[in-house]
Design an enzyme around this catalytic site. Sequence first.
Site, short mmCIF file in Angstrom:
data_model
loop_
_atom_site.label_atom_id
_atom_site.label_comp_id
_atom_site.label_asym_id
_atom_site.label_seq_id
_atom_site.Cartn_x
_atom_site.Cartn_y
_atom_site.Cartn_z
N TYR A 110 -12.55 -5.09 6.32
CA TYR A 110 -11.29 -4.72 6.98
C TYR A 110 -11.51 -3.64 8.04
O TYR A 110 -11.14 -3.78 9.20
CB TYR A 110 -10.28 -4.22 5.94
N HIS A 111 -12.14 -2.56 7.64
CA HIS A 111 -12.28 -1.41 8.53
C HIS A 111 -13.32 -1.67 9.61
O HIS A 111 -13.30 -1.04 10.66
CB HIS A 111 -12.64 -0.17 7.70
N LYS B 246 -12.08 16.34 16.23
CA LYS B 246 -11.23 15.74 15.18
C LYS B 246 -11.05 16.78 14.08
O LYS B 246 -11.89 16.90 13.17
CB LYS B 246 -11.85 14.46 14.64
N TYR C 169 0.87 -1.18 0.00
CA TYR C 169 0.00 0.00 0.00
C TYR C 169 0.90 1.23 0.00
O TYR C 169 1.61 1.48 0.98
CB TYR C 169 -0.87 -0.06 1.25
N ASP D 160 -9.07 13.66 8.79
CA ASP D 160 -8.89 12.31 9.34
C ASP D 160 -10.21 11.79 9.89
O ASP D 160 -10.79 12.36 10.80
CB ASP D 160 -7.84 12.36 10.45
N HIS E 245 -10.66 8.50 10.97
CA HIS E 245 -10.51 7.34 11.85
C HIS E 245 -10.86 7.78 13.28
O HIS E 245 -10.04 8.37 13.97
CB HIS E 245 -9.09 6.78 11.79
#
Length: 657
Positions: free
Chosen positions: A172-173, A532, A18, A536, A538
């Site tokens: 995945y996430h 935040k 990646y 971003d 996440h």
Amino acid sequence: MDAERLAEPDRPWVMRTYAGHSSAAASNALFRRNLAKGQTGLSVAFDLPTQTGYDPDAELARGEVGRVGVPVAHLGDMRALFDGIDLERANTSMTINATAMWLFALYVTCAREHGVDIARLAGTTQNDIVKEYLSRGTHIFPPGPSLRLTTDTIAWTVANCPRWNPVNICSYHLQEAGATPVQEVAFALATAIAVLDAVRDSGQVPPERFGDVVARISFFVNASVRFVEETAKMRAFTLLWDRLTESRYGVAAPAARRFRYGVQVNSLGLTEAQPENNVQRIVLEMLGVTLSRDARARAVQLPAWNEALGLPRPWDQQWSLRMQQVLAFESDLLEYPDLFEGSKVMDALVAGIVAGATEELDRVLEMGGVVAAVESGYLKSALVASLAERRARMERGDDVVVGVNRFTETEPSPLTGFLVEQIDPAVEQAAVSSIARWRADRGDVTAVLAALSAAATGSGNLMEATLACASAGVTTGEWAGALRSVFGEYRAPTGLSAAISAPAGNLDAVRERVRRTAADLGTGRLRMLVGKPGLDGHSNGAEQIAVRARDAGFEVVYQGIRLTPAQIVAAAVEEDVDLVGLSVLSGSHLAAVASVLAGLRASGLGDLPVVVGGIIPPGDAEELRASGVARVFTPKDFAITDVVNELVTVVREAHNL
């Protein structure tokens, strides 16, 4: 013994790393080096402005350009990114979702300029918007228009680029956001159903070709260090997908029903403490998706051992590529049939995951499907609660993490002082200057943008209008802006209000300190703003801090992701908070925090304590503290109750208590 071997060894999976950062030219050089080292596929990381539909000179892009991926703002950047790379032979995976149609249009346009027959293009656009509402946070539009973009991309690629995977359903996430194996399988399949139903109901693909749609659906999964359970999970995924596509969609051909997936193993499970332990974690996680021949990954990309500390260098990525090559070419893994066929242990594990995932999937479908479950907040709350329980098990020591909560004694590391990749701040200014030149040199794009907006207002496929924009020189921000004006923007539920607590540590003692501190200050409750800044998305760490702080007695103000520094400052003023906590995982912490601190000073709140959490190198942490940040927390600070206790200390210190 020879009879047990395959007549011919299996072909290895596609091997990727990646990669992408700084600029298209720098990333192109990195791609070429990786291919020369034996990498067999490209996996493109785009920066956050590109992922969320902003140009490098947008306010929200400040500090984010080129950090977690490569900025691609227009066709010129795409040309530079793939300069000298044969797109007809390449297998390119692009981690892009909200702007997937746009980036794919740039790729197709670039291929056409190279004289490539686009029917031969091979690769994947991730293009799973549902998990963006739940974990990564790079969504732009509401669920309905977002699914339309995915649907249109799928329909167009089936007709024009039959070797391309137009969507990559991402479990995945979900795992990173807290999903158990059962939830990961169920929620991902619920997303796949929403996508396939949307394509079927759009009428863009003839019923007799629907098997071609199913055959191009791929998945992107996670694999934790519990590799036996992960092997069972992948076998369960394979079984359920085969059943689902036959029973719900009537796909008769077994080859079209094959569960096709790529994998990146668990990045957020890597540790800042004793990071050398991450090497064996990555290897074990790789086994979970390669040991089982009947459920083996079609493509693998591995994180680097030092990702918990910053952006890996090319050498770190090379190390991860070599792990794959040793397994594929030195071991005998690919010489044998499925190793688990007939295993009572594995069969029982698979059956348990299948039963649990089926029950959870039915629950989501009864709610009206995955979109309804997103909009109601059910899925987000379930993930936040699962992650809270996982974190609590780690804090209690029930789940052992070597070097973190057990076996923490260590010899001095010979790797001490190693470096991670550093992004030159000049990269952003270069991108800003570059896009200004691009706009000045191109022709008039008013007509193609108007045509895009008109098409979005209607119900037709948006791909041709998007391709026209790409050829005309429209920028990423302009394409997304035109669709924003029609579709609007969407703020997904945070999931905090319904999240179930999973306390750990001496929470009662911290709760008493919170109560006593509020009494000392003469306020009803301590108020904390969790913010935040930047792009971003996440939010897992911020949400876990917010949930535990709430459980300790704080009144928590959390307005979700993607806030400008000005919005965070305004919230701090309006809510009259006692503490501001900023979470930044994209590497833009220095610029983002400086803007918030400046805004607080300008608003007369220069004494309001600010703490910061994220993936922050030691040197940057020192700089943040020197600028006035009270505390810096990094992944090594895993005990959340202790972190909340430290937040109370910060408030007391700020008031000389």
